[in-house]
Design a protein around this motif. Structure first.
Motif, PDB file in Angstrom:
ATOM      1  N   UNK A  41       0.782  -1.221   0.000  1.00  0.00           N
ATOM      2  CA  UNK A  41       0.000   0.000   0.000  1.00  0.00           C
ATOM      3  C   UNK A  41       0.817   1.276   0.000  1.00  0.00           C
ATOM      4  N   UNK A  42       2.128   1.163  -0.108  1.00  0.00           N
ATOM      5  CA  UNK A  42       3.010   2.342  -0.091  1.00  0.00           C
ATOM      6  C   UNK A  42       3.807   2.425  -1.393  1.00  0.00           C
ATOM      7  N   UNK A  43       4.386   3.600  -1.622  1.00  0.00           N
ATOM      8  CA  UNK A  43       5.305   3.741  -2.737  1.00  0.00           C
ATOM      9  C   UNK A  43       6.680   3.209  -2.366  1.00  0.00           C
ATOM     10  N   UNK A  44       7.481   2.828  -3.365  1.00  0.00           N
ATOM     11  CA  UNK A  44       8.844   2.381  -3.088  1.00  0.00           C
ATOM     12  C   UNK A  44       9.671   3.494  -2.439  1.00  0.00           C
ATOM     13  N   UNK A  45      10.642   3.090  -1.629  1.00  0.00           N
ATOM     14  CA  UNK A  45      11.554   4.048  -0.992  1.00  0.00           C
ATOM     15  C   UNK A  45      12.975   3.528  -1.125  1.00  0.00           C
ATOM     16  N   UNK A  46      13.901   4.456  -1.365  1.00  0.00           N
ATOM     17  CA  UNK A  46      15.297   4.063  -1.534  1.00  0.00           C
ATOM     18  C   UNK A  46      15.832   3.411  -0.266  1.00  0.00           C
ATOM     19  N   UNK A  47      16.475   2.250  -0.439  1.00  0.00           N
ATOM     20  CA  UNK A  47      17.058   1.523   0.688  1.00  0.00           C
ATOM     21  C   UNK A  47      18.570   1.734   0.734  1.00  0.00           C
ATOM     22  N   UNK A  48      19.237   1.481  -0.362  1.00  0.00           N
ATOM     23  CA  UNK A  48      20.686   1.574  -0.457  1.00  0.00           C
ATOM     24  C   UNK A  48      21.041   1.614  -1.939  1.00  0.00           C
ATOM     25  N   UNK A  49      22.181   2.223  -2.277  1.00  0.00           N
ATOM     26  CA  UNK A  49      22.568   2.324  -3.685  1.00  0.00           C
ATOM     27  C   UNK A  49      24.077   2.254  -3.822  1.00  0.00           C
ATOM     28  N   UNK A  50      24.540   1.919  -5.028  1.00  0.00           N
ATOM     29  CA  UNK A  50      25.971   1.779  -5.274  1.00  0.00           C
ATOM     30  C   UNK A  50      26.298   2.280  -6.676  1.00  0.00           C
ATOM     31  N   UNK A  51      27.526   2.746  -6.857  1.00  0.00           N
ATOM     32  CA  UNK A  51      28.022   3.116  -8.178  1.00  0.00           C
ATOM     33  C   UNK A  51      28.985   2.034  -8.660  1.00  0.00           C
ATOM     34  N   UNK A  52      29.195   1.889  -9.955  1.00  0.00           N
ATOM     35  CA  UNK A  52      29.948   0.749 -10.486  1.00  0.00           C
ATOM     36  C   UNK A  52      31.444   0.770 -10.186  1.00  0.00           C
TER      37      UNK A  52
ATOM     38  N   UNK B  95      15.996  15.212  -7.931  1.00  0.00           N
ATOM     39  CA  UNK B  95      16.877  16.271  -8.377  1.00  0.00           C
ATOM     40  C   UNK B  95      18.292  15.743  -8.571  1.00  0.00           C
ATOM     41  N   UNK B  96      18.512  14.486  -8.164  1.00  0.00           N
ATOM     42  CA  UNK B  96      19.844  13.897  -8.275  1.00  0.00           C
ATOM     43  C   UNK B  96      19.735  12.432  -8.601  1.00  0.00           C
ATOM     44  N   UNK B  97      19.984  11.587  -7.613  1.00  0.00           N
ATOM     45  CA  UNK B  97      19.925  10.153  -7.844  1.00  0.00           C
ATOM     46  C   UNK B  97      18.700   9.507  -7.204  1.00  0.00           C
ATOM     47  N   UNK B  98      18.385   9.861  -5.952  1.00  0.00           N
ATOM     48  CA  UNK B  98      17.268   9.211  -5.282  1.00  0.00           C
ATOM     49  C   UNK B  98      15.947   9.702  -5.846  1.00  0.00           C
ATOM     50  N   UNK B  99      15.106   8.741  -6.268  1.00  0.00           N
ATOM     51  CA  UNK B  99      13.748   9.089  -6.695  1.00  0.00           C
ATOM     52  C   UNK B  99      12.823   8.942  -5.497  1.00  0.00           C
ATOM     53  N   UNK B 100      11.977   9.969  -5.311  1.00  0.00           N
ATOM     54  CA  UNK B 100      11.000   9.980  -4.234  1.00  0.00           C
ATOM     55  C   UNK B 100       9.637   9.657  -4.835  1.00  0.00           C
ATOM     56  N   UNK B 101       8.980   8.639  -4.280  1.00  0.00           N
ATOM     57  CA  UNK B 101       7.722   8.165  -4.838  1.00  0.00           C
ATOM     58  C   UNK B 101       6.533   8.667  -4.034  1.00  0.00           C
ATOM     59  N   UNK B 102       5.439   8.880  -4.741  1.00  0.00           N
ATOM     60  CA  UNK B 102       4.171   9.156  -4.091  1.00  0.00           C
ATOM     61  C   UNK B 102       3.545   7.862  -3.592  1.00  0.00           C
ATOM     62  N   UNK B 103       2.379   7.962  -2.937  1.00  0.00           N
ATOM     63  CA  UNK B 103       1.735   6.784  -2.347  1.00  0.00           C
ATOM     64  C   UNK B 103       0.982   5.916  -3.350  1.00  0.00           C
ATOM     65  N   UNK B 104       0.826   6.396  -4.563  1.00  0.00           N
ATOM     66  CA  UNK B 104       0.188   5.586  -5.599  1.00  0.00           C
ATOM     67  C   UNK B 104      -1.299   5.828  -5.762  1.00  0.00           C
ATOM     68  N   UNK B 105      -1.789   5.500  -6.967  1.00  0.00           N
ATOM     69  CA  UNK B 105      -3.215   5.504  -7.291  1.00  0.00           C
ATOM     70  C   UNK B 105      -3.561   4.123  -7.836  1.00  0.00           C
ATOM     71  N   UNK B 106      -4.527   3.465  -7.187  1.00  0.00           N
ATOM     72  CA  UNK B 106      -4.965   2.146  -7.673  1.00  0.00           C
ATOM     73  C   UNK B 106      -6.149   2.356  -8.598  1.00  0.00           C
ATOM     74  N   UNK B 107      -5.971   2.013  -9.866  1.00  0.00           N
ATOM     75  CA  UNK B 107      -7.001   2.221 -10.880  1.00  0.00           C
ATOM     76  C   UNK B 107      -7.506   0.889 -11.401  1.00  0.00           C
ATOM     77  N   UNK B 108      -8.830   0.767 -11.433  1.00  0.00           N
ATOM     78  CA  UNK B 108      -9.466  -0.412 -12.020  1.00  0.00           C
ATOM     79  C   UNK B 108     -10.351   0.027 -13.170  1.00  0.00           C
TER      80      UNK B 108
END
Lengths: 112, 110
Positions: A41-52, B95-108
């Motif tokens: 029920x939640x959006x994904x969240x960054x856990x950990x990351x690495x560069x090559x 704005x850089x590397x980490x993407x911040x996600x919203x809580x989502x929309x469930x569509x049927x």
């Protein structure tokens, strides 16, 4: 070439055990490899990351191992806890638009 | 900061109807993305934007449209909804590397 292949699809681990999730990629232009954690029920969240240019990165109980020559990387969760039960996605960033390509996900269940 | 917000949380559409999924971020990020998530398929990129007024197609753009008139907002438009568009939709920004996600929309779509 844009795919990231993730395995296993699902994983059951006993509390205190080690969870290992693997990913493989083909595109050598990928330059950043994050892992995201998603609870129901939640959006994904960054856990950990690495560069090559780094072979391993550790943050608490979570470690990424990176093998550039094999084009593979993995997530290790040490001392797995029931609270770690979630879906885990590996991803890779391409060279244009700051875009991520995601693996199919692994559903982890930690049994207490 | 609220981060990335999405509305609505849930929606049921009939085949052929249209709707707009709203996405707003308050972090002043230039990059914004729309993904759809289907079981066992991971997240697939629908459209993305590198700044206000600039949008581009992702991996699965068919049946969708976007606009980016401001830095904060990135709405996703579904025209002529089809059952294949039943999914969970996530908006993200960075704005850089980490993407911040919203809580989502469930569509049927039925």
């Amino acid at each position: 070439q844009q795919q990231v292949k993730q395995s296993p699809q699902s994983l059951i681990v006993q509390k205190g055990g080690i969870s290992i999730i693997n990913c493989a990629y083909e595109n050598t232009a990928f330059d950043y490899f994050p892992w995201y954690q998603q609870f129901p029920g939640k959006g994904p969240a960054l856990l950990i990351a690495i560069r090559p240019d780094v072979s391993e990165k550790k943050e608490g109980r979570f470690t990424i191992s990176f093998n550039k020559s094999a084009k593979q990387f993995s997530l290790h969760i040490m001392d797995s806890q029931p609270g770690d039960s979630a879906t885990y996605f590996c991803a890779a960033r391409g060279p244009y638009g700051n875009k991520l390509v995601f693996g199919a996900g692994t559903i982890l269940r930690v049994k207490s | 900061n609220a981060g990335v917000t999405q509305t609505p949380k849930f929606r049921i559409l009939k085949i052929g109807q249209s709707m707009t999924l709203q996405c707003t971020q308050d972090m002043n990020h230039n990059y914004m993305y729309w993904y759809r998530q289907d079981p066992g398929m991971g997240l697939k990129l629908i459209y993305y934007s590198v700044g206000a007024g600039i949008t581009d197609k992702g991996e699965v753009p068919n049946g969708y449209n976007v606009s980016r008139s401001t830095t904060e907002d990135f709405p996703l438009r579904l025209e002529l909804a089809a059952p294949s568009q039943t999914s969970v939709y996530f908006c993200a920004s960075t704005q850089g590397t980490e993407q911040y996600f919203g809580p989502g929309t469930r569509l049927t779509v039925t």
